[in-house]
Design an enzyme around this catalytic site. Structure first.
Site, PDB file in Angstrom:
ATOM      1  N   CYS A  97       1.047  -1.172   0.005  1.00  0.00           N
ATOM      2  CA  CYS A  97      -0.049   0.097   0.031  1.00  0.00           C
ATOM      3  C   CYS A  97       0.822   1.228   0.008  1.00  0.00           C
ATOM      4  O   CYS A  97       1.994   1.119   0.782  1.00  0.00           O
ATOM      5  CB  CYS A  97      -0.886   0.094   1.224  1.00  0.00           C
ATOM      6  SG  CYS A  97      -1.863   1.437   1.193  1.00  0.00           S
ATOM      7  N   HIS A 112      -9.079  -3.908  -1.557  1.00  0.00           N
ATOM      8  CA  HIS A 112      -7.950  -3.166  -0.929  1.00  0.00           C
ATOM      9  C   HIS A 112      -8.437  -1.435  -1.118  1.00  0.00           C
ATOM     10  O   HIS A 112      -8.483  -0.881   0.093  1.00  0.00           O
ATOM     11  CB  HIS A 112      -6.741  -3.352  -1.440  1.00  0.00           C
ATOM     12  CG  HIS A 112      -5.674  -2.634  -0.812  1.00  0.00           C
ATOM     13  ND1 HIS A 112      -4.564  -3.043  -0.334  1.00  0.00           N
ATOM     14  CD2 HIS A 112      -5.273  -1.300  -0.858  1.00  0.00           C
ATOM     15  CE1 HIS A 112      -3.841  -2.144  -0.052  1.00  0.00           C
ATOM     16  NE2 HIS A 112      -4.194  -1.027  -0.446  1.00  0.00           N
ATOM     17  N   GLU A 113      -8.823  -1.144  -2.294  1.00  0.00           N
ATOM     18  CA  GLU A 113      -8.967   0.480  -2.183  1.00  0.00           C
ATOM     19  C   GLU A 113     -10.231   0.723  -1.726  1.00  0.00           C
ATOM     20  O   GLU A 113     -10.407   1.677  -0.885  1.00  0.00           O
ATOM     21  CB  GLU A 113      -8.910   0.853  -3.910  1.00  0.00           C
ATOM     22  CG  GLU A 113      -7.828   0.529  -4.616  1.00  0.00           C
ATOM     23  CD  GLU A 113      -6.524   0.972  -3.827  1.00  0.00           C
ATOM     24  OE1 GLU A 113      -6.450   1.866  -3.008  1.00  0.00           O
ATOM     25  OE2 GLU A 113      -5.617   0.610  -3.941  1.00  0.00           O
ATOM     26  N   HIS A 163     -10.026   1.279   2.116  1.00  0.00           N
ATOM     27  CA  HIS A 163      -9.680   2.753   2.426  1.00  0.00           C
ATOM     28  C   HIS A 163     -10.570   3.859   2.930  1.00  0.00           C
ATOM     29  O   HIS A 163     -10.545   4.578   3.752  1.00  0.00           O
ATOM     30  CB  HIS A 163      -8.682   3.282   1.378  1.00  0.00           C
ATOM     31  CG  HIS A 163      -7.351   2.943   1.372  1.00  0.00           C
ATOM     32  ND1 HIS A 163      -6.319   3.135   2.283  1.00  0.00           N
ATOM     33  CD2 HIS A 163      -6.588   2.109   0.585  1.00  0.00           C
ATOM     34  CE1 HIS A 163      -5.296   2.709   2.254  1.00  0.00           C
ATOM     35  NE2 HIS A 163      -5.426   2.042   0.929  1.00  0.00           N
TER      36      HIS A 163
END
Ligand code: NI
Length: 183
Positions: free
Chosen positions: A110, A152-153, A156
Site C-alpha cells: 500500500c 483493498h481500495e 480505505h
C-alpha cells in the site's frame, strides 16, 4: 509522465498520507455532486499521484480527501511485476457484493505503508457497482488480483488498511527483509 511533461502541463502529484494519519482512519463521505471541476481535479490528482508512485490503486483518503473515490489499474507495474493487467478504472461511491467468499491469500502493499508487504486473505470473486466521475453507473465483476485491488481500495473508504487483515503477523514486514517469503 513523459507525455504530460512534453505537453507542458504540470503533474499534480500529491503527498500520500501514511498509516497512522487520522484521515486514513475515518469513514469517507459519499460523493453527491458529479461532473464538477472539483471532482475532475480530485480524480486527475489521484491518477497522477498513483502513476508517479507506481501504485496499482489509490483511494481519495490517501490524499487527505475524505470522499468515496477510488482508482485502480495495473499494466506492467514494477511494484507488482507478476500481476495480471487490470484496466484503469475510476469508481465513485462503490458498493461491493462478494460473489465467491473462498479466501485467496496474496502479498499486498500500500502506498500508505511504504516498503512493507503483508499476506492478506481476500474473497475470490466480487461484483461491484459504482458511478464514474460524470455520474454514469458502472457495474462489473472481478476475481483474483482484480477483486483484491478493488477490495483493498474500497477498504480505505472505511478507514481499513491491509495490515489489519493480515492473519499471521509473521507474514507482515519490510519487503526487502522478506524476499525469501514473497513469491
Ligand atoms: Ni492502499
Amino acid at each position: 509522465m513523459a507525455d504530460r511533461l512534453r505537453r507542458g502541463t504540470a503533474l499534480a502529484v500529491k503527498e500520500i498520507l501514511r498509516i497512522g494519519h487520522p484521515l486514513l482512519r475515518g469513514t469517507a463521505d459519499s460523493v453527491t455532486e458529479f461532473n464538477t471541476a472539483a471532482l475532475d481535479q480530485l480524480v486527475a490528482d489521484m491518477l497522477d499521484t498513483m502513476r508517479y508512485a507506481n501504485g496499482a490503486g489509490l483511494a481519495a483518503p490517501q490524499l487527505g480527501v475524505p470522499k468515496r473515490v477510488v482508482i485502480f489499474g495495473c499494466d506492467d507495474n514494477p511494484r507488482y511485476p507478476d500481476a495480471p493487467s487490470v484496466p484503469l478504472t475510476v469508481l465513485i461511491n462503490p458498493q461491493i457484493v462478494i460473489s465467491d467468499p473462498a479466501p485467496c491469500y496474496a502479498w499486498e502493499g500500500c502506498l500508505s505503508v511504504p516498503g512493507m508487504r503483508g499476506l492478506v486473505p481476500r474473497p475470490r470473486a466480487i461484483r461491484y457497482r459504482a458511478r464514474d466521475a460524470a455520474g454514469h453507473p458502472i457495474e462489473a465483476v472481478a476475481e483474483g488480483f482484480h477483486a483484491r485491488v478493488v477490495l483493498h481500495e474500497c477498504d480505505h473508504l472505511d478507514g481499513m488498511l491491509y495490515p489489519r487483515r493480515v492473519e499471521d503477523l509473521r507474514c507482515f514486514g519490510y519487503e526487502q527483509e522478506m524476499l525469501d517469503l514473497i513469491d
